[in-house]
Design an enzyme around this catalytic site. Structure first.
Site, PDB file in Angstrom:
ATOM      1  CE  LYS A  84      -0.456   0.384   5.021  1.00 36.62           C
ATOM      2  NZ  LYS A  84      -1.056   0.738   6.092  1.00 36.62           N
ATOM      3  CB  SER A 124      -7.833   3.653  -2.435  1.00 32.55           C
ATOM      4  OG  SER A 124      -7.265   4.738  -2.234  1.00 32.55           O
ATOM      5  CE1 TYR A 149      -2.295   0.478  -2.388  1.00 32.53           C
ATOM      6  CE2 TYR A 149      -3.040   2.634  -2.769  1.00 32.53           C
ATOM      7  CZ  TYR A 149      -3.195   1.610  -2.181  1.00 32.53           C
ATOM      8  OH  TYR A 149      -4.291   1.292  -1.163  1.00 32.53           O
ATOM      9  CE  LYS A 153      -5.837  -1.201  -2.916  1.00 27.48           C
ATOM     10  NZ  LYS A 153      -5.893  -2.397  -2.194  1.00 27.48           N
ATOM     11  N   PRO A 293       4.769  16.139  -4.794  1.00 24.90           N
ATOM     12  CG  PRO A 293       6.791  15.662  -5.895  1.00 24.90           C
ATOM     13  CD  PRO A 293       6.337  15.828  -4.489  1.00 24.90           C
TER      14      PRO A 293
HETATM   15  P1  NAD Z   1      -1.495  -3.226   6.105  1.00 22.57           P
HETATM   16  O1  NAD Z   1      -0.221  -3.455   5.348  1.00 22.57           O
HETATM   17  O2  NAD Z   1      -1.652  -2.821   7.609  1.00 22.57           O
HETATM   18  O3  NAD Z   1      -2.413  -4.591   5.934  1.00 22.57           O
HETATM   19  C1  NAD Z   1      -2.210  -5.355   4.715  1.00 22.57           C
HETATM   20  C2  NAD Z   1      -2.035  -6.875   5.145  1.00 22.57           C
HETATM   21  O4  NAD Z   1      -1.815  -7.661   4.020  1.00 22.57           O
HETATM   22  C3  NAD Z   1      -0.561  -6.926   6.219  1.00 22.57           C
HETATM   23  O5  NAD Z   1      -0.869  -7.715   7.392  1.00 22.57           O
HETATM   24  C4  NAD Z   1       0.170  -7.618   5.033  1.00 22.57           C
HETATM   25  O6  NAD Z   1       1.081  -8.716   5.816  1.00 22.57           O
HETATM   26  C5  NAD Z   1      -0.533  -8.696   4.272  1.00 22.57           C
HETATM   27  N1  NAD Z   1      -0.208  -8.822   3.033  1.00 22.57           N
HETATM   28  C6  NAD Z   1       0.418  -8.266   2.182  1.00 22.57           C
HETATM   29  N2  NAD Z   1       0.769  -8.945   0.911  1.00 22.57           N
HETATM   30  C7  NAD Z   1       0.248 -10.044   1.370  1.00 22.57           C
HETATM   31  C8  NAD Z   1       0.348 -11.399   0.409  1.00 22.57           C
HETATM   32  N3  NAD Z   1       0.908 -11.498  -0.907  1.00 22.57           N
HETATM   33  N4  NAD Z   1      -0.364 -12.674   0.993  1.00 22.57           N
HETATM   34  C9  NAD Z   1      -0.748 -12.342   2.188  1.00 22.57           C
HETATM   35  N5  NAD Z   1      -0.969 -11.413   3.117  1.00 22.57           N
HETATM   36  C10 NAD Z   1      -0.174 -10.428   2.460  1.00 22.57           C
HETATM   37  O7  NAD Z   1      -2.663  -2.277   5.191  1.00 22.57           O
HETATM   38  P2  NAD Z   1      -3.957  -1.645   5.510  1.00 22.57           P
HETATM   39  O8  NAD Z   1      -3.643  -0.315   5.792  1.00 22.57           O
HETATM   40  O9  NAD Z   1      -4.445  -2.351   6.639  1.00 22.57           O
HETATM   41  O10 NAD Z   1      -4.776  -1.672   4.194  1.00 22.57           O
HETATM   42  C11 NAD Z   1      -5.539  -2.646   4.043  1.00 22.57           C
HETATM   43  C12 NAD Z   1      -6.040  -2.850   2.469  1.00 22.57           C
HETATM   44  O11 NAD Z   1      -6.747  -1.510   2.382  1.00 22.57           O
HETATM   45  C13 NAD Z   1      -4.934  -2.684   1.429  1.00 22.57           C
HETATM   46  O12 NAD Z   1      -5.327  -3.329   0.412  1.00 22.57           O
HETATM   47  C14 NAD Z   1      -4.714  -1.117   1.070  1.00 22.57           C
HETATM   48  O13 NAD Z   1      -4.228  -0.844  -0.063  1.00 22.57           O
HETATM   49  C15 NAD Z   1      -6.266  -1.021   1.370  1.00 22.57           C
HETATM   50  N6  NAD Z   1      -6.213   0.673   1.667  1.00 22.57           N
HETATM   51  C16 NAD Z   1      -5.654   1.092   2.620  1.00 22.57           C
HETATM   52  C17 NAD Z   1      -5.863   2.379   2.899  1.00 22.57           C
HETATM   53  C18 NAD Z   1      -4.794   3.202   4.065  1.00 22.57           C
HETATM   54  O14 NAD Z   1      -4.933   4.482   4.004  1.00 22.57           O
HETATM   55  N7  NAD Z   1      -4.412   2.431   5.034  1.00 22.57           N
HETATM   56  C19 NAD Z   1      -6.581   3.293   2.246  1.00 22.57           C
HETATM   57  C20 NAD Z   1      -7.225   2.894   1.248  1.00 22.57           C
HETATM   58  C21 NAD Z   1      -7.038   1.399   0.842  1.00 22.57           C
HETATM   59  C1  WQD Z   2      -2.653  13.558   3.762  1.00 24.23           C
HETATM   60  C2  WQD Z   2      -2.331  15.216   3.763  1.00 24.23           C
HETATM   61  C3  WQD Z   2      -0.419  15.520   2.576  1.00 24.23           C
HETATM   62  C4  WQD Z   2       2.289  13.598   5.373  1.00 24.23           C
HETATM   63  C5  WQD Z   2      -2.507   8.368   0.603  1.00 24.23           C
HETATM   64  C6  WQD Z   2      -2.998   7.736  -0.524  1.00 24.23           C
HETATM   65  C7  WQD Z   2      -4.270   6.857  -0.785  1.00 24.23           C
HETATM   66  C8  WQD Z   2      -4.813   6.301   0.517  1.00 24.23           C
HETATM   67  C9  WQD Z   2      -4.153   7.140   1.790  1.00 24.23           C
HETATM   68  C10 WQD Z   2      -4.043   3.718   0.412  1.00 24.23           C
HETATM   69  C11 WQD Z   2      -1.936  15.724   2.368  1.00 24.23           C
HETATM   70  C12 WQD Z   2      -0.137  16.025   3.964  1.00 24.23           C
HETATM   71  C13 WQD Z   2       1.389  13.988   4.957  1.00 24.23           C
HETATM   72  C14 WQD Z   2       3.358  14.344   5.781  1.00 24.23           C
HETATM   73  C15 WQD Z   2       1.960  16.305   5.165  1.00 24.23           C
HETATM   74  N1  WQD Z   2      -4.066   4.924   0.678  1.00 24.23           N
HETATM   75  N2  WQD Z   2       0.901  15.289   4.921  1.00 24.23           N
HETATM   76  N3  WQD Z   2       3.196  15.792   5.805  1.00 24.23           N
HETATM   77  O1  WQD Z   2      -1.941  11.463   0.225  1.00 24.23           O
HETATM   78  O2  WQD Z   2      -4.354  11.616   0.955  1.00 24.23           O
HETATM   79  O3  WQD Z   2      -3.868   9.469   0.565  1.00 24.23           O
HETATM   80  O4  WQD Z   2      -2.942   7.560   1.964  1.00 24.23           O
HETATM   81  O5  WQD Z   2      -4.921   3.588  -0.432  1.00 24.23           O
HETATM   82  O6  WQD Z   2      -4.046   6.184  -1.868  1.00 24.23           O
HETATM   83  O7  WQD Z   2      -2.273   8.263  -1.659  1.00 24.23           O
HETATM   84  O8  WQD Z   2      -2.781  10.736   2.750  1.00 24.23           O
HETATM   85  O9  WQD Z   2      -1.847  10.780   4.832  1.00 24.23           O
HETATM   86  O10 WQD Z   2      -0.309  10.761   2.963  1.00 24.23           O
HETATM   87  O11 WQD Z   2      -1.715  12.933   3.407  1.00 24.23           O
HETATM   88  O12 WQD Z   2       1.906  17.519   5.071  1.00 24.23           O
HETATM   89  O13 WQD Z   2       4.352  14.080   6.437  1.00 24.23           O
HETATM   90  O14 WQD Z   2      -1.322  15.374   4.791  1.00 24.23           O
HETATM   91  O15 WQD Z   2       0.167  16.446   1.724  1.00 24.23           O
HETATM   92  O16 WQD Z   2      -2.168  16.952   2.205  1.00 24.23           O
HETATM   93  P1  WQD Z   2      -3.220  11.080   1.038  1.00 24.23           P
HETATM   94  P2  WQD Z   2      -1.618  11.235   3.441  1.00 24.23           P
END
Ligand code: NAD
Ligand code: WQD
Length: 335
Positions: A84, A124, A149, A153, A293
């Site tokens: 992620k 996401s 990434y 999705k 960026p």
């Molecule tokens: P995380 O990294 O804490 O959890 C993901 C888990 O998947 C981990 O425990 C990792 O060990 C496991 N994993 C990775 N690759 C694997 C594989 N090949 N086989 C088995 N297990 C595997 O991440 P999270 O923040 O809990 O996110 C969970 C999901 O939500 C992810 O798909 C992420 O892309 C999506 N997501 C997260 C966010 C965010 O901001 N955290 C936002 C939008 C979407």
């Molecule tokens: C939030 C705000 C930054 C860090 C990302 C992924 C998105 C999703 C969630 C997985 C922005 C600012 C951040 C720092 C800062 N993940 N910032 N200083 O970029 O909205 O989303 O995480 O799916 O796909 O792109 O989240 O928490 O990185 O940033 O000023 O050290 O905080 O510029 O405005 P973002 P973020």
């Protein structure tokens, strides 16, 4: 229902397991522990009183995956497993495509073979790209993603949609998360970043715990309330509860639904920082830097579909998100 949770020891997965158990579901976790710790199982047990069955397995390992399906008769799958880190995905795109696409296809093939029809997928808000006006609405469809990434999705959403057209018995809910933050109120589970965090709240948490000197605020010249970027932060427990509603919805419908999960409200970087200061009781140092960026100015969800279809509405506000994050951070630094 008997539910396979891939990535269930991870940040969002572990909170979702707790909420699924609380609603009486049986949870089986599959995780390769790449980005999570085995002791999360103890914590889930401490909170919920139930220790989920656990498979240390990789979705890239077809044989291992088949064993999990052969040994269990799942009603549904919630698919969190994946990589992620946005920046990392730019440096090692093939690794991201392999894990997030090939791994997911292995899982979907197994679901097809074992006739597991109900799926919730972790998508996401990043799939909207920078193409649309806020609030982002599901009907906008898929935008232009700006990193591998995000593209994984978007591709997963397309793959699942095609799969469901070919198999009309299927039912999938694609949840587009906005910015999940916070931790369980017990302070036992939360987000443990690997290395230097990219995301705002994990970074603030490390400044507060003394691991980093100050927060770098990426730009204060956006057209927003104070010039800093605005996002729709959602408490991870609210997000976890949305998964319970989504999987229950999937089990009683057919077809594919895309649903935003956010609060519908945006907060600026400085507003989040100040809420965290309130939670920890002292000022948090920061410096204004150049824009990062790829960042957009403002991102928040239209939440009507989640309310209408799932009956889901986020409950916790930004103060609560920061309080719970801070409690978990304090516990983590005691370890
Ligand atoms: P995380 O990294 O804490 O959890 C993901 C888990 O998947 C981990 O425990 C990792 O060990 C496991 N994993 C990775 N690759 C694997 C594989 N090949 N086989 C088995 N297990 C595997 O991440 P999270 O923040 O809990 O996110 C969970 C999901 O939500 C992810 O798909 C992420 O892309 C999506 N997501 C997260 C966010 C965010 O901001 N955290 C936002 C939008 C979407
Ligand atoms: C939030 C705000 C930054 C860090 C990302 C992924 C998105 C999703 C969630 C997985 C922005 C600012 C951040 C720092 C800062 N993940 N910032 N200083 O970029 O909205 O989303 O995480 O799916 O796909 O792109 O989240 O928490 O990185 O940033 O000023 O050290 O905080 O510029 O405005 P973002 P973020």
């Amino acid at each position: 229902m008997k539910i396979l949770v891939t990535g269930g020891t991870g940040y969002i997965g572990s909170h979702t397991c707790v909420e699924l158990i609380a609603e009486g579901h049986e949870v089986i976790i599959l995780d390769n522990l790449y980005n999570s710790r085995i002791d999360v199982l103890d914590k889930i047990e401490q909170i919920s009183g139930v220790r989920p069955k656990f498979y240390e397995a990789d979705i890239l390992d077809k044989e291992g995956l088949e064993k999990v399906f052969a040994e269990n008769d799942f009603d549904a799958v919630i698919h969190f497993a994946g990589y992620k880190a946005v920046g990392e995905s730019v440096s090692i795109p093939l690794t991201y495509y392999e894990n997030n696409i090939s791994g997911s296809i292995n899982l979907y093939q197994m679901m097809k073979k074992y006739k597991v029809r109900n799926l919730v997928f972790s998508s996401s808000a990043t799939v909207y790209g920078d193409d649309f006006e806020v609030p982002f609405k599901e009907e906008y469809g898929l935008g232009t993603t700006t990193n591998p990434y995000g593209t994984t999705k978007k591709m997963n959403e397309m793959i699942i949609t095609d799969m469901d057209i070919a198999e009309p018995e299927n039912s999938s809910v694609l949840l587009r998360y906005f910015n999940p933050i916070g931790a369980h109120e017990s302070g036992l589970i939360g987000e443990i970043p690997n290395g230097i965090p990219n995301n705002l709240v994990p970074y603030i948490a490390q400044v507060v715990s003394g691991q980093r000197d100050y927060l770098r605020v990426w730009g204060n010249d956006y057209d927003t309330v104070d010039g800093t970027g605005v996002r729709d932060y959602i408490h991870v427990v609210d997000l976890a509860r949305a998964h319970v509603k989504a999987i229950e919805y999937a089990a009683s419908h057919k077809g594919t639904e895309v649903i935003n999960i956010g609060t519908g409200k945006g907060y600026s970087v400085l507003e989040v920082l100040h809420a965290y200061e309130k939670a920890c009781g002292h000022e948090i140092p920061y410096q204004i830097m150049e824009r990062r960026p790829g960042d957009i100015a403002v991102c928040y969800a239209d939440t009507k579909k989640a309310e209408g279809l799932l009956g889901f509405k986020a409950e916790y506000d930004i103060d609560r998100m920061c309080e719970d994050s801070y409690r978990f951070t304090c516990n983590l630094s005691k370890e």
